[in-house]
Design a protein around this motif. Structure first.
Motif, PDB file in Angstrom:
ATOM      1  N   PRO A 175       0.842  -1.211   0.000  1.00 58.05           N
ATOM      2  CA  PRO A 175       0.000   0.000   0.000  1.00 58.05           C
ATOM      3  C   PRO A 175       0.868   1.249   0.000  1.00 58.05           C
ATOM      4  O   PRO A 175       2.074   1.174   0.293  1.00 58.05           O
ATOM      5  CB  PRO A 175      -0.792  -0.123   1.311  1.00 58.05           C
ATOM      6  CG  PRO A 175       0.026  -1.021   2.171  1.00 58.05           C
ATOM      7  CD  PRO A 175       0.701  -1.985   1.246  1.00 58.05           C
ATOM      8  N   PRO A 176       0.307   2.413  -0.331  1.00 60.62           N
ATOM      9  CA  PRO A 176       1.093   3.654  -0.272  1.00 60.62           C
ATOM     10  C   PRO A 176       1.768   3.799   1.092  1.00 60.62           C
ATOM     11  O   PRO A 176       1.147   3.527   2.131  1.00 60.62           O
ATOM     12  CB  PRO A 176       0.038   4.743  -0.495  1.00 60.62           C
ATOM     13  CG  PRO A 176      -1.033   4.070  -1.281  1.00 60.62           C
ATOM     14  CD  PRO A 176      -1.082   2.651  -0.778  1.00 60.62           C
ATOM     15  N   TYR A 177       3.019   4.225   1.084  1.00 68.40           N
ATOM     16  CA  TYR A 177       3.787   4.264   2.331  1.00 68.40           C
ATOM     17  C   TYR A 177       3.155   5.183   3.370  1.00 68.40           C
ATOM     18  O   TYR A 177       3.184   4.884   4.563  1.00 68.40           O
ATOM     19  CB  TYR A 177       5.233   4.685   2.037  1.00 68.40           C
ATOM     20  CG  TYR A 177       6.043   3.578   1.413  1.00 68.40           C
ATOM     21  CD1 TYR A 177       6.622   2.588   2.191  1.00 68.40           C
ATOM     22  CD2 TYR A 177       6.215   3.506   0.031  1.00 68.40           C
ATOM     23  CE1 TYR A 177       7.350   1.562   1.628  1.00 68.40           C
ATOM     24  CE2 TYR A 177       6.937   2.480  -0.551  1.00 68.40           C
ATOM     25  CZ  TYR A 177       7.510   1.509   0.260  1.00 68.40           C
ATOM     26  OH  TYR A 177       8.232   0.480  -0.312  1.00 68.40           O
ATOM     27  N   TRP A 178       2.548   6.279   2.933  1.00 66.16           N
ATOM     28  CA  TRP A 178       1.954   7.192   3.910  1.00 66.16           C
ATOM     29  C   TRP A 178       0.734   6.553   4.567  1.00 66.16           C
ATOM     30  O   TRP A 178       0.502   6.736   5.778  1.00 66.16           O
ATOM     31  CB  TRP A 178       1.586   8.523   3.260  1.00 66.16           C
ATOM     32  CG  TRP A 178       0.394   8.477   2.337  1.00 66.16           C
ATOM     33  CD1 TRP A 178       0.386   8.277   1.004  1.00 66.16           C
ATOM     34  CD2 TRP A 178      -0.985   8.648   2.726  1.00 66.16           C
ATOM     35  NE1 TRP A 178      -0.894   8.293   0.505  1.00 66.16           N
ATOM     36  CE2 TRP A 178      -1.754   8.533   1.546  1.00 66.16           C
ATOM     37  CE3 TRP A 178      -1.630   8.891   3.930  1.00 66.16           C
ATOM     38  CZ2 TRP A 178      -3.148   8.636   1.546  1.00 66.16           C
ATOM     39  CZ3 TRP A 178      -3.011   8.996   3.935  1.00 66.16           C
ATOM     40  CH2 TRP A 178      -3.758   8.878   2.761  1.00 66.16           C
ATOM     41  N   MET A 179      -0.019   5.755   3.812  1.00 67.34           N
ATOM     42  CA  MET A 179      -1.175   5.076   4.377  1.00 67.34           C
ATOM     43  C   MET A 179      -0.742   3.984   5.354  1.00 67.34           C
ATOM     44  O   MET A 179      -1.329   3.828   6.433  1.00 67.34           O
ATOM     45  CB  MET A 179      -2.036   4.477   3.268  1.00 67.34           C
ATOM     46  CG  MET A 179      -2.711   5.511   2.386  1.00 67.34           C
ATOM     47  SD  MET A 179      -3.716   4.767   1.065  1.00 67.34           S
ATOM     48  CE  MET A 179      -5.053   4.076   2.029  1.00 67.34           C
ATOM     49  N   ALA A 180       0.296   3.246   4.972  1.00 65.88           N
ATOM     50  CA  ALA A 180       0.825   2.223   5.877  1.00 65.88           C
ATOM     51  C   ALA A 180       1.372   2.866   7.147  1.00 65.88           C
ATOM     52  O   ALA A 180       1.207   2.323   8.250  1.00 65.88           O
ATOM     53  CB  ALA A 180       1.923   1.426   5.178  1.00 65.88           C
ATOM     54  N   GLY A 181       1.997   4.047   7.000  1.00 64.21           N
ATOM     55  CA  GLY A 181       2.521   4.757   8.157  1.00 64.21           C
ATOM     56  C   GLY A 181       1.430   5.215   9.104  1.00 64.21           C
ATOM     57  O   GLY A 181       1.548   5.076  10.333  1.00 64.21           O
ATOM     58  N   VAL A 182       0.338   5.762   8.552  1.00 63.84           N
ATOM     59  CA  VAL A 182      -0.795   6.191   9.386  1.00 63.84           C
ATOM     60  C   VAL A 182      -1.411   4.995  10.098  1.00 63.84           C
ATOM     61  O   VAL A 182      -1.759   5.064  11.286  1.00 63.84           O
ATOM     62  CB  VAL A 182      -1.853   6.907   8.517  1.00 63.84           C
ATOM     63  CG1 VAL A 182      -3.142   7.134   9.315  1.00 63.84           C
ATOM     64  CG2 VAL A 182      -1.312   8.234   8.013  1.00 63.84           C
ATOM     65  N   ASN A 183      -1.516   3.877   9.393  1.00 62.36           N
ATOM     66  CA  ASN A 183      -2.055   2.658   9.998  1.00 62.36           C
ATOM     67  C   ASN A 183      -1.184   2.183  11.151  1.00 62.36           C
ATOM     68  O   ASN A 183      -1.683   1.773  12.214  1.00 62.36           O
ATOM     69  CB  ASN A 183      -2.171   1.563   8.941  1.00 62.36           C
ATOM     70  CG  ASN A 183      -2.882   0.332   9.441  1.00 62.36           C
ATOM     71  OD1 ASN A 183      -4.077   0.354   9.729  1.00 62.36           O
ATOM     72  ND2 ASN A 183      -2.156  -0.765   9.546  1.00 62.36           N
ATOM     73  N   ALA A 184       0.134   2.230  10.961  1.00 64.59           N
ATOM     74  CA  ALA A 184       1.064   1.816  12.022  1.00 64.59           C
ATOM     75  C   ALA A 184       0.948   2.738  13.236  1.00 64.59           C
ATOM     76  O   ALA A 184       0.989   2.270  14.386  1.00 64.59           O
ATOM     77  CB  ALA A 184       2.495   1.820  11.493  1.00 64.59           C
ATOM     78  N   ALA A 205      -7.646  -3.508  12.692  1.00 65.21           N
ATOM     79  CA  ALA A 205      -7.329  -4.759  11.999  1.00 65.21           C
ATOM     80  C   ALA A 205      -8.092  -4.844  10.676  1.00 65.21           C
ATOM     81  O   ALA A 205      -7.552  -5.319   9.668  1.00 65.21           O
ATOM     82  CB  ALA A 205      -7.666  -5.953  12.886  1.00 65.21           C
ATOM     83  N   ALA A 206      -9.350  -4.368  10.682  1.00 66.75           N
ATOM     84  CA  ALA A 206     -10.147  -4.380   9.444  1.00 66.75           C
ATOM     85  C   ALA A 206      -9.532  -3.449   8.403  1.00 66.75           C
ATOM     86  O   ALA A 206      -9.462  -3.790   7.212  1.00 66.75           O
ATOM     87  CB  ALA A 206     -11.582  -3.970   9.753  1.00 66.75           C
ATOM     88  N   CYS A 207      -9.079  -2.276   8.853  1.00 64.89           N
ATOM     89  CA  CYS A 207      -8.404  -1.347   7.933  1.00 64.89           C
ATOM     90  C   CYS A 207      -7.110  -1.965   7.402  1.00 64.89           C
ATOM     91  O   CYS A 207      -6.783  -1.831   6.211  1.00 64.89           O
ATOM     92  CB  CYS A 207      -8.105  -0.028   8.643  1.00 64.89           C
ATOM     93  SG  CYS A 207      -9.562   0.949   9.047  1.00 64.89           S
ATOM     94  N   THR A 208      -6.390  -2.642   8.287  1.00 64.11           N
ATOM     95  CA  THR A 208      -5.150  -3.307   7.886  1.00 64.11           C
ATOM     96  C   THR A 208      -5.424  -4.384   6.849  1.00 64.11           C
ATOM     97  O   THR A 208      -4.681  -4.535   5.869  1.00 64.11           O
ATOM     98  CB  THR A 208      -4.463  -3.932   9.117  1.00 64.11           C
ATOM     99  OG1 THR A 208      -4.230  -2.921  10.098  1.00 64.11           O
ATOM    100  CG2 THR A 208      -3.145  -4.583   8.734  1.00 64.11           C
ATOM    101  N   LEU A 209      -6.496  -5.127   7.055  1.00 63.87           N
ATOM    102  CA  LEU A 209      -6.879  -6.168   6.103  1.00 63.87           C
ATOM    103  C   LEU A 209      -7.138  -5.567   4.723  1.00 63.87           C
ATOM    104  O   LEU A 209      -6.700  -6.111   3.701  1.00 63.87           O
ATOM    105  CB  LEU A 209      -8.127  -6.889   6.608  1.00 63.87           C
ATOM    106  CG  LEU A 209      -8.656  -8.039   5.742  1.00 63.87           C
ATOM    107  CD1 LEU A 209      -7.625  -9.159   5.655  1.00 63.87           C
ATOM    108  CD2 LEU A 209      -9.968  -8.578   6.316  1.00 63.87           C
ATOM    109  N   GLY A 210      -7.829  -4.419   4.709  1.00 64.99           N
ATOM    110  CA  GLY A 210      -8.080  -3.754   3.431  1.00 64.99           C
ATOM    111  C   GLY A 210      -6.815  -3.237   2.782  1.00 64.99           C
ATOM    112  O   GLY A 210      -6.636  -3.352   1.560  1.00 64.99           O
TER     113      GLY A 210
END
Length: 299
Positions: A175-184, A205-210
């Motif tokens: 996924p886009p790095y900024w989105m993965a960063g916000v998720n983390a 977890a649901a957002c992570t799954l997506g």
């Protein structure tokens, strides 16, 4: 006389082990085609190499947790267990740097994981939270938390970094790095905020799954690329950390409130927490590698 001979051999052993490990790394990183391998024989050899690389990636983890299980509860020679574990962890880290089994960049990343983990430990063991406790005395306790505890999180970071290198890891459909960063960041924040505004772990977890539904990890056990869903790798790593946590609490390194009277299996829900923590760790490593690949340092 025997003791003198042993002491004389010690420097040779100290230098021989790193040479052996570096030689092993060179062998494990040899990706030349093995066209002679087919069928069951290929499966067995690749499985062996995969196991060897995973074991090598766990070098710091293995040495550190061996110390956790081996050091007596009462310490040694008047030094408390927590203080000894800190000294051992520092010695392992210094040895890996000296032996060039770990790069300076990897060491910096591991220090970051240590800080992130220690901050979480301070919060979780604070008077108002008390999610778990470190009951033993130690001079190296800061705000009630022994400094060695941060190395448990650093061990996870060390494994991810080493496995990435040894298995030549690549990610498809990251996924886009900024989105993965916000998720983390959301994963990390929830470890703190769920004590006050509710546990949103399953929403995250649901957002992570997506985010990672299409993501695939490409790795190379031997000479050919293999793949698996990235989410599955997170869950599997989280499971093995949960097993290690059960062993650690059994040995009394730390205790959850329900383990004060007698030991009990760590709640299965911790598996999900560890899996989310692995995702956060992976995201940090992935972002650091992404940033470094885009930065040119003049020679």
């Amino acid at each position: 006389m025997q003791n003198v001979r042993t002491l004389r051999r010690l420097p040779l052993v100290v230098h021989a082990i790193p040479r052996t490990l570096r030689s092993l790394d060179a062998r494990l990183l040899d990706f030349r085609p093995r066209t002679e391998l087919r069928g069951v024989k290929r499966f067995v050899v690749e499985f062996f190499y995969f196991g060897a690389k995973e074991t090598r990636a766990c070098l710091f983890v293995g040495l550190f947790f061996t110390a956790v299980f081996a050091v007596p509860r009462g310490g040694l020679l008047g030094v408390s267990r927590y203080d000894l574990l800190l000294l051992i962890a520092l010695a392992i880290q210094a040895w890996m740097l000296w032996a060039k089994l770990e790069t300076v960049d990897e060491f910096k990343s591991i220090c970051l994981f240590h800080v992130i983990g220690f901050v979480l430990e301070v919060f979780k063991t604070s008077a108002g939270i008390r999610s778990w406790a470190y009951p033993e005395f130690a001079y190296s306790k800061v705000l009630g938390v022994p400094l060695f505890s941060g190395f448990m999180y650093a061990a996870v970071g060390s494994y991810v970094i080493q496995a990435w290198r040894l298995l030549d890891v690549r990610i498809r459909h990251h996924p886009p790095y900024w989105m993965a960063g916000v998720n983390a960041l959301a994963i990390y924040a929830n470890f703190f905020t769920h004590h006050y505004i509710g546990d949103y772990r399953w929403y995250i977890a649901a957002c992570t799954l997506g985010l990672y539904a299409r993501a695939t990890v490409i790795f190379r056990p031997l000479d050919r690329d293999r793949s698996m869903p990235l989410l599955l790798s997170f869950v599997l790593i989280g499971f093995f950390i949960w097993l290690a946590e059960n062993i650690s609490t059994f040995f009394g390194v730390w205790r959850y409130p329900n383990q004060v009277g007698a030991w009990a299996v760590v709640h299965l829900g911790k598996w999900s927490s560890w899996s989310l923590l692995v995702i956060m760790t992976f995201t940090i490593v992935a972002n650091l590698k992404h940033i470094k690949s885009r930065i040119h340092v003049p020679a």
